[in-house]
Design a protein around this motif. Structure first.
Motif, PDB file in Angstrom:
ATOM      1  N   ASP A 102       0.712  -1.184   0.030  1.00 17.19           N
ATOM      2  CA  ASP A 102       0.052   0.034   0.085  1.00 17.19           C
ATOM      3  C   ASP A 102       0.949   1.132  -0.080  1.00 17.19           C
ATOM      4  O   ASP A 102       1.945   1.100   0.588  1.00 17.19           O
ATOM      5  CB  ASP A 102      -0.822  -0.021   1.236  1.00 17.19           C
ATOM      6  N   GLY A 103       0.177   2.400  -0.521  1.00 17.20           N
ATOM      7  CA  GLY A 103       0.809   3.805  -0.570  1.00 17.20           C
ATOM      8  C   GLY A 103       1.810   4.225  -1.781  1.00 17.20           C
ATOM      9  O   GLY A 103       2.580   4.891  -1.749  1.00 17.20           O
ATOM     10  N   ASN A 104       1.530   3.507  -2.930  1.00 14.81           N
ATOM     11  CA  ASN A 104       2.118   4.067  -4.152  1.00 14.81           C
ATOM     12  C   ASN A 104       2.075   5.376  -4.376  1.00 14.81           C
ATOM     13  O   ASN A 104       2.818   6.224  -4.734  1.00 14.81           O
ATOM     14  CB  ASN A 104       1.895   2.702  -5.402  1.00 14.81           C
ATOM     15  N   ARG A 105       0.652   5.831  -4.419  1.00 15.91           N
ATOM     16  CA  ARG A 105       0.421   7.062  -5.079  1.00 15.91           C
ATOM     17  C   ARG A 105       0.884   8.046  -3.777  1.00 15.91           C
ATOM     18  O   ARG A 105       1.451   9.210  -4.352  1.00 15.91           O
ATOM     19  CB  ARG A 105      -1.207   7.337  -5.233  1.00 15.91           C
ATOM     20  N   ARG A 106       0.740   8.091  -2.402  1.00 14.56           N
ATOM     21  CA  ARG A 106       1.101   8.847  -1.642  1.00 14.56           C
ATOM     22  C   ARG A 106       2.760   8.851  -1.668  1.00 14.56           C
ATOM     23  O   ARG A 106       3.361   9.944  -1.196  1.00 14.56           O
ATOM     24  CB  ARG A 106       0.708   8.264  -0.228  1.00 14.56           C
ATOM     25  N   TRP A 107       3.533   7.628  -1.666  1.00 13.64           N
ATOM     26  CA  TRP A 107       4.840   7.904  -2.120  1.00 13.64           C
ATOM     27  C   TRP A 107       5.194   8.720  -3.462  1.00 13.64           C
ATOM     28  O   TRP A 107       6.044   9.744  -2.959  1.00 13.64           O
ATOM     29  CB  TRP A 107       5.339   6.706  -2.203  1.00 13.64           C
ATOM     30  N   ALA A 108       4.624   8.564  -4.369  1.00 14.25           N
ATOM     31  CA  ALA A 108       4.693   9.688  -5.503  1.00 14.25           C
ATOM     32  C   ALA A 108       4.649  11.087  -5.199  1.00 14.25           C
ATOM     33  O   ALA A 108       5.488  11.613  -5.635  1.00 14.25           O
ATOM     34  CB  ALA A 108       4.009   9.245  -6.729  1.00 14.25           C
ATOM     35  N   ARG A 109       3.685  11.441  -4.589  1.00 16.34           N
ATOM     36  CA  ARG A 109       3.314  12.714  -4.003  1.00 16.34           C
ATOM     37  C   ARG A 109       4.539  13.122  -3.098  1.00 16.34           C
ATOM     38  O   ARG A 109       4.971  14.310  -3.201  1.00 16.34           O
ATOM     39  CB  ARG A 109       2.056  12.911  -3.171  1.00 16.34           C
ATOM     40  N   GLN A 110       4.929  12.372  -2.235  1.00 19.88           N
ATOM     41  CA  GLN A 110       6.043  12.443  -1.174  1.00 19.88           C
ATOM     42  C   GLN A 110       7.189  13.151  -1.911  1.00 19.88           C
ATOM     43  O   GLN A 110       8.003  13.690  -1.472  1.00 19.88           O
ATOM     44  CB  GLN A 110       6.005  11.447  -0.122  1.00 19.88           C
ATOM     45  N   MET A 111       7.683  12.172  -3.058  1.00 21.16           N
ATOM     46  CA  MET A 111       8.649  12.479  -3.770  1.00 21.16           C
ATOM     47  C   MET A 111       8.604  13.406  -4.567  1.00 21.16           C
ATOM     48  O   MET A 111       9.735  13.757  -5.585  1.00 21.16           O
ATOM     49  CB  MET A 111       8.953  11.054  -4.603  1.00 21.16           C
ATOM     50  N   TYR A 134       5.728   3.807   2.848  1.00 18.56           N
ATOM     51  CA  TYR A 134       5.070   3.538   1.668  1.00 18.56           C
ATOM     52  C   TYR A 134       5.723   2.456   0.800  1.00 18.56           C
ATOM     53  O   TYR A 134       6.990   2.160   0.891  1.00 18.56           O
ATOM     54  CB  TYR A 134       4.824   4.842   0.805  1.00 18.56           C
ATOM     55  N   TRP A 135       4.830   1.671   0.239  1.00 29.18           N
ATOM     56  CA  TRP A 135       5.609   0.437  -0.555  1.00 29.18           C
ATOM     57  C   TRP A 135       6.824   0.523  -1.514  1.00 29.18           C
ATOM     58  O   TRP A 135       7.702  -0.023  -1.118  1.00 29.18           O
ATOM     59  CB  TRP A 135       4.502  -0.362  -1.234  1.00 29.18           C
ATOM     60  N   PRO A 136       6.896   1.763  -2.318  1.00 27.44           N
ATOM     61  CA  PRO A 136       8.092   1.665  -3.251  1.00 27.44           C
ATOM     62  C   PRO A 136       9.389   2.127  -2.085  1.00 27.44           C
ATOM     63  O   PRO A 136      10.204   1.999  -2.812  1.00 27.44           O
ATOM     64  CB  PRO A 136       7.537   3.317  -4.091  1.00 27.44           C
ATOM     65  N   GLY A 137       8.921   2.816  -1.057  1.00 25.73           N
ATOM     66  CA  GLY A 137      10.021   3.076   0.004  1.00 25.73           C
ATOM     67  C   GLY A 137      10.248   1.998   0.866  1.00 25.73           C
ATOM     68  O   GLY A 137      11.224   2.302   1.856  1.00 25.73           O
TER      69      GLY A 137
END
Length: 255
Positions: free
Chosen positions: A33-42, A230-233
């Motif tokens: 979970d958290g792919n879109r939130r990670w992208a915003r964070q980045m 978040y998942w990508p992180g």
């Protein structure tokens, strides 16, 4: 390598040492979970970019699982609500990532993973169904990856009951006879995940602390680990911490 890199390397080595000889899970399930939130964070303008990073990161995490001898992994890629209720452009982007990054790469020569599918594949675009079915048919590795997509745990249980009743009805059994013969094992044989062991450990990224309908039957006695990234992180140290947490627990089935 900077100071942060040195410290990270030392900490990773320490975690590995702590896991030497430890009781590790044989089946890890993950809510990624958290792919879109990670992208915003980045700082990405389009948060859908997170789906690609998330899909690519899955293969790295599968490598960690194989390294530690975890032979069964289940990943929650998309729920029924994800497919039905999200914006069509976002769903289309997610499905393309699953086709191009997840399914296609798993089919490559040398893949160590055998793919299993769980969920309502009839809800998916035809191209996504086709890509996933090819991955299921063409993979035969020694490690098992179950992809939960178009998935809802309550739907799975309802469908399992329906399948069991239909099977019993075709065999000529009446309602009273079916009720007398019904057991947890007989019902489990009609789940999407039949033939696979129940998860020992469920990891959810993004800081959310709920199951969201994931493996409601199968995870009845699973240990749960919620990770505030978040998942990508999701880093290898986060993965090793989850294994360390599992190893430190005394599993009490039914208590």
């Amino acid at each position: 390598m900077g100071l942060n890199g040195v410290l990270y390397s030392l900490y990773t080595r320490r975690l590995r040492t702590q896991l030497t000889g430890a009781n590790l899970p044989r089946h890890v399930a993950m809510v990624i979970d958290g792919n879109r939130r990670w992208a915003r964070q980045m700082g990405f303008d389009d948060p859908r970019v997170g789906h690609r990073y998330g899909a690519e990161h899955l293969h790295e995490v599968l490598g960690w699982c194989a390294e530690y001898g975890i032979r069964h992994v289940t990943v929650f890629l998309a729920s029924v609500d994800n497919v039905r209720k999200r914006d069509s452009d976002e769903v289309g982007n997610l499905m393309r990532m699953i086709e191009d990054v997840v399914a296609e790469r798993l089919r490559q020569p040398g893949s160590r993973w055998r793919v299993h599918l769980a969920g309502r594949l009839d809800m998916l675009p035809q191209s996504t169904r086709h890509a996933l079915k090819l991955a299921e048919e063409e993979t035969s590795g020694e490690f098992h990856l179950t992809i939960a997509i178009g998935y809802d745990g309550r739907d799975e249980i309802v469908n399992a009951i329906r399948s069991l009743l239909e099977e019993e009805g075709r065999a000529g059994h009446g309602v009273d006879d079916i009720a007398q013969r019904l057991t947890a094992d007989r019902l489990a044989a009609h789940l999407y995940t039949r033939g696979q062991p129940d998860p020992d450990l469920v990891i959810r990224t993004s800081g959310e602390r709920r199951m969201s309908g994931f493996l409601l039957w199968q995870a009845a006695y699973s240990e749960l680990h919620f990770c505030d990234v978040y998942w990508p992180g999701f880093r290898k140290v986060d993965f090793l911490r989850a294994l360390r947490s599992y190893a430190a627990r005394h599993r009490r089935y039914g208590a």
